[in-house]
Design a protein around this motif. Structure first.
Motif, PDB file in Angstrom:
ATOM      1  N   THR A 217       1.144  -1.196  -0.023  1.00 16.12           N
ATOM      2  CA  THR A 217      -0.127  -0.301  -0.056  1.00 16.12           C
ATOM      3  C   THR A 217       0.693   1.247   0.431  1.00 16.12           C
ATOM      4  O   THR A 217       0.255   2.298   0.192  1.00 16.12           O
ATOM      5  N   LYS A 218       2.582   0.942  -0.292  1.00 10.67           N
ATOM      6  CA  LYS A 218       2.833   2.400  -0.184  1.00 10.67           C
ATOM      7  C   LYS A 218       2.635   3.231  -1.143  1.00 10.67           C
ATOM      8  O   LYS A 218       2.031   3.084  -2.160  1.00 10.67           O
ATOM      9  N   THR A 219       3.119   5.061  -1.201  1.00 10.88           N
ATOM     10  CA  THR A 219       1.875   5.999  -1.826  1.00 10.88           C
ATOM     11  C   THR A 219       0.343   5.900  -1.465  1.00 10.88           C
ATOM     12  O   THR A 219       0.293   6.978  -1.849  1.00 10.88           O
TER      13      THR A 219
ATOM     14  N   PHE B 232       6.582  -5.373   7.253  1.00  6.32           N
ATOM     15  CA  PHE B 232       7.446  -4.564   6.409  1.00  6.32           C
ATOM     16  C   PHE B 232       8.102  -4.626   5.779  1.00  6.32           C
ATOM     17  O   PHE B 232       8.963  -5.665   5.754  1.00  6.32           O
ATOM     18  N   ILE B 233       8.614  -3.976   4.578  1.00  8.53           N
ATOM     19  CA  ILE B 233       9.060  -4.205   3.289  1.00  8.53           C
ATOM     20  C   ILE B 233      10.510  -4.143   2.762  1.00  8.53           C
ATOM     21  O   ILE B 233      10.939  -4.182   2.074  1.00  8.53           O
ATOM     22  N   GLY B 234      10.331  -2.847   3.395  1.00 14.47           N
ATOM     23  CA  GLY B 234      11.663  -1.641   2.818  1.00 14.47           C
ATOM     24  C   GLY B 234      13.200  -1.731   3.623  1.00 14.47           C
ATOM     25  O   GLY B 234      12.713  -2.617   4.995  1.00 14.47           O
TER      26      GLY B 234
ATOM     27  N   MET C  71       6.310  -9.852  -6.695  1.00 13.98           N
ATOM     28  CA  MET C  71       5.403  -8.821  -7.597  1.00 13.98           C
ATOM     29  C   MET C  71       5.059  -8.735  -8.437  1.00 13.98           C
ATOM     30  O   MET C  71       4.686  -9.651  -8.717  1.00 13.98           O
ATOM     31  N   SER C  72       3.950  -7.822  -8.745  1.00 10.69           N
ATOM     32  CA  SER C  72       3.022  -7.975  -9.095  1.00 10.69           C
ATOM     33  C   SER C  72       3.187  -8.230 -11.183  1.00 10.69           C
ATOM     34  O   SER C  72       2.549  -8.885 -11.061  1.00 10.69           O
ATOM     35  N   HIS C  73       4.472  -8.042 -11.338  1.00 12.53           N
ATOM     36  CA  HIS C  73       4.786  -8.589 -12.724  1.00 12.53           C
ATOM     37  C   HIS C  73       5.378 -10.213 -12.467  1.00 12.53           C
ATOM     38  O   HIS C  73       5.091 -10.865 -13.731  1.00 12.53           O
TER      39      HIS C  73
ATOM     40  N   VAL D  55       3.761 -13.110  -1.616  1.00 12.77           N
ATOM     41  CA  VAL D  55       3.672 -12.619  -2.441  1.00 12.77           C
ATOM     42  C   VAL D  55       3.400 -11.272  -1.843  1.00 12.77           C
ATOM     43  O   VAL D  55       2.765 -11.349  -1.864  1.00 12.77           O
ATOM     44  N   ARG D  56       4.395 -10.344  -2.856  1.00 11.40           N
ATOM     45  CA  ARG D  56       3.998  -8.521  -2.297  1.00 11.40           C
ATOM     46  C   ARG D  56       3.574  -7.558  -3.357  1.00 11.40           C
ATOM     47  O   ARG D  56       4.445  -7.927  -4.790  1.00 11.40           O
ATOM     48  N   VAL D  57       2.363  -7.824  -3.253  1.00 16.55           N
ATOM     49  CA  VAL D  57       1.682  -7.626  -4.566  1.00 16.55           C
ATOM     50  C   VAL D  57       0.689  -5.590  -4.321  1.00 16.55           C
ATOM     51  O   VAL D  57       0.404  -5.208  -3.898  1.00 16.55           O
ATOM     52  N   GLY D  58       1.504  -5.166  -5.404  1.00 21.08           N
ATOM     53  CA  GLY D  58       0.794  -3.552  -5.564  1.00 21.08           C
ATOM     54  C   GLY D  58       0.777  -2.853  -6.397  1.00 21.08           C
ATOM     55  O   GLY D  58      -0.411  -2.680  -6.050  1.00 21.08           O
ATOM     56  N   SER D  59       1.824  -2.701  -7.711  1.00 19.30           N
ATOM     57  CA  SER D  59       0.273  -2.057  -8.809  1.00 19.30           C
ATOM     58  C   SER D  59      -0.219  -2.802  -9.196  1.00 19.30           C
ATOM     59  O   SER D  59      -1.027  -2.466  -9.674  1.00 19.30           O
ATOM     60  N   ALA D  60      -0.246  -4.050  -9.366  1.00 27.01           N
ATOM     61  CA  ALA D  60      -1.318  -5.060 -10.046  1.00 27.01           C
ATOM     62  C   ALA D  60      -2.820  -4.713  -9.118  1.00 27.01           C
ATOM     63  O   ALA D  60      -3.838  -4.906 -10.479  1.00 27.01           O
TER      64      ALA D  60
ATOM     65  N   PRO E  32       0.347   1.364 -11.494  1.00 31.54           N
ATOM     66  CA  PRO E  32       0.730   2.447 -11.421  1.00 31.54           C
ATOM     67  C   PRO E  32       1.099   3.628 -10.242  1.00 31.54           C
ATOM     68  O   PRO E  32       0.398   4.305 -10.119  1.00 31.54           O
ATOM     69  N   ARG E  33       2.384   3.705  -9.371  1.00 32.12           N
ATOM     70  CA  ARG E  33       2.317   4.828  -8.708  1.00 32.12           C
ATOM     71  C   ARG E  33       3.302   5.631  -9.073  1.00 32.12           C
ATOM     72  O   ARG E  33       4.392   6.518  -8.870  1.00 32.12           O
ATOM     73  N   HIS E  34       2.731   6.618 -10.352  1.00 29.56           N
ATOM     74  CA  HIS E  34       3.752   7.452 -10.498  1.00 29.56           C
ATOM     75  C   HIS E  34       3.001   9.162 -10.211  1.00 29.56           C
ATOM     76  O   HIS E  34       2.092   8.826  -9.738  1.00 29.56           O
TER      77      HIS E  34
ATOM     78  N   GLU F 204      10.200   4.074  -5.350  1.00 32.92           N
ATOM     79  CA  GLU F 204      11.162   3.447  -5.021  1.00 32.92           C
ATOM     80  C   GLU F 204      10.288   2.100  -4.670  1.00 32.92           C
ATOM     81  O   GLU F 204       9.755   2.127  -4.609  1.00 32.92           O
ATOM     82  N   THR F 205      10.899   1.198  -6.045  1.00 33.28           N
ATOM     83  CA  THR F 205      10.155  -0.273  -5.471  1.00 33.28           C
ATOM     84  C   THR F 205      11.504  -0.811  -4.794  1.00 33.28           C
ATOM     85  O   THR F 205      10.822  -1.807  -4.402  1.00 33.28           O
ATOM     86  N   GLY F 206      12.435  -0.675  -4.274  1.00 32.61           N
ATOM     87  CA  GLY F 206      13.280  -1.288  -3.777  1.00 32.61           C
ATOM     88  C   GLY F 206      13.197  -0.627  -2.244  1.00 32.61           C
ATOM     89  O   GLY F 206      12.791   0.030  -1.788  1.00 32.61           O
TER      90      GLY F 206
HETATM   91  C1  PLP Z   1       6.848  -1.507  -3.548  1.00 36.32           C
HETATM   92  C2  PLP Z   1       7.394  -3.123  -3.343  1.00 36.32           C
HETATM   93  C3  PLP Z   1       6.132  -4.453  -3.487  1.00 36.32           C
HETATM   94  C4  PLP Z   1       5.086  -4.205  -4.372  1.00 36.32           C
HETATM   95  O1  PLP Z   1       5.959  -3.555  -6.621  1.00 36.32           O
HETATM   96  P1  PLP Z   1       4.598  -3.239  -7.424  1.00 36.32           P
HETATM   97  O2  PLP Z   1       5.329  -4.014  -8.505  1.00 36.32           O
HETATM   98  O3  PLP Z   1       4.177  -2.451  -7.286  1.00 36.32           O
HETATM   99  O4  PLP Z   1       4.069  -5.121  -6.865  1.00 36.32           O
HETATM  100  C5  PLP Z   1       6.876  -5.281  -3.600  1.00 36.32           C
HETATM  101  N1  PLP Z   1       7.801  -5.620  -2.353  1.00 36.32           N
HETATM  102  C6  PLP Z   1       9.033  -4.770  -2.038  1.00 36.32           C
HETATM  103  C7  PLP Z   1       9.834  -4.984  -0.952  1.00 36.32           C
HETATM  104  C8  PLP Z   1       8.560  -2.758  -2.518  1.00 36.32           C
HETATM  105  O5  PLP Z   1       8.576  -1.932  -2.192  1.00 36.32           O
END
Ligand code: PLP
Length: 238
Positions: free
Chosen positions: A35-37, A77-79, A201-203, A216-221, A225-227, A236-238
């Protein structure tokens, strides 16, 4: 049904089919909705569609958002986590996917001990040894694993990776597979279970599931997109 609820349903369906294809037991893969951003109101829509597990990668953003969702929501927490934010992270999150050094692990262990809980963590692996990314190198992990597994207030759930960005999901397969192979090797080496594999992740989450992902960690799907505003870099995605 809202768009977000429809997206959630579609992702869940694709996850189930990937589980089936790979001959795995149904229900063995969890979805972290990243859910970031995105504002709390949008997260709430996903919560109301029945989803409970969410992921954030920045502590400050998470600290503002989490109290605005019902307490039944669970947060991972994933960052990158700085040591001076470990205490706050343990308060807000039930699991930390991004433990990237023995120093951080030892620090989390100490604080978890002080507050009387067990820190559930994944060890982030930098298998491709990318300079720009955090995480344990494979050799480092083999060497430090006994110490990591011995930390009394830390429960190592398994391994996590953010593979190099590649064109096609299929191109990520080798790196997912190598994380699983490393996990198997470390289990053998330590004699303790490392059941979790946080990857995909999403892709590329379907390929990750085929290669053994348990979460699995899925955001943009789900959210799109987080534009951001013109002139600013995309988050950043990382
Ligand atoms: C943002 C992020 C994701 C999700 O990325 P999407 O491509 O939007 O699914 C997964 N893992 C980490 C560590 C991220 O920072």
């Amino acid at each position: 049904m809202s768009d977000l609820a429809a997206n959630l349903r579609e992702i869940s369906g694709r996850m189930e089919r990937a589980v089936e294809r790979s001959g795995r037991e149904p229900g063995g893969v969890e979805l972290v909705v990243v859910t970031k951003t995105w504002p709390a109101e949008l997260v709430r829509e996903v919560f109301e569609a029945g989803h409970r597990l969410f992921g954030e990668n920045k502590l400050q953003e998470a600290a503002a958002k989490i109290p605005r969702l019902p307490s039944e929501a669970r947060w991972h927490f994933i960052g990158h986590l700085q040591r001076n934010k470990a205490r706050k992270a343990l308060e807000l999150f039930e699991s930390i996917h991004s433990v990237d050094s023995l120093r951080l692990a030892a620090h989390l262990d100490r604080i978890a001990g002080e507050v009387g809980l067990t820190a559930r963590v994944y060890l982030q692996v930098n298998a491709a040894e990318e300079e720009s990314k955090g995480g344990f190198r494979k050799a480092e992990l083999r060497e430090e694993l006994p110490t990591l597994m011995g930390l009394e207030h830390l429960q190592v759930e398994g391994l996590m990776s953010i593979p190099p960005r590649v064109e096609s999901p299929e191109a990520a397969r080798a790196s997912f597979r190598s994380l699983r192979v490393l996990r198997d090797e470390l289990q053998e080496l330590s004699g303790s279970a490392l059941p979790g594999l946080s990857m995909g992740m999403s892709h590329d989450f379907e390929v990750a599931i085929e290669e053994g992902a348990t979460i699995v960690r899925v955001g943009s799907a789900i959210f799109g997109p987080r534009h951001v505003q013109p002139g600013r870099l995309a988050p950043e995605t990382g």
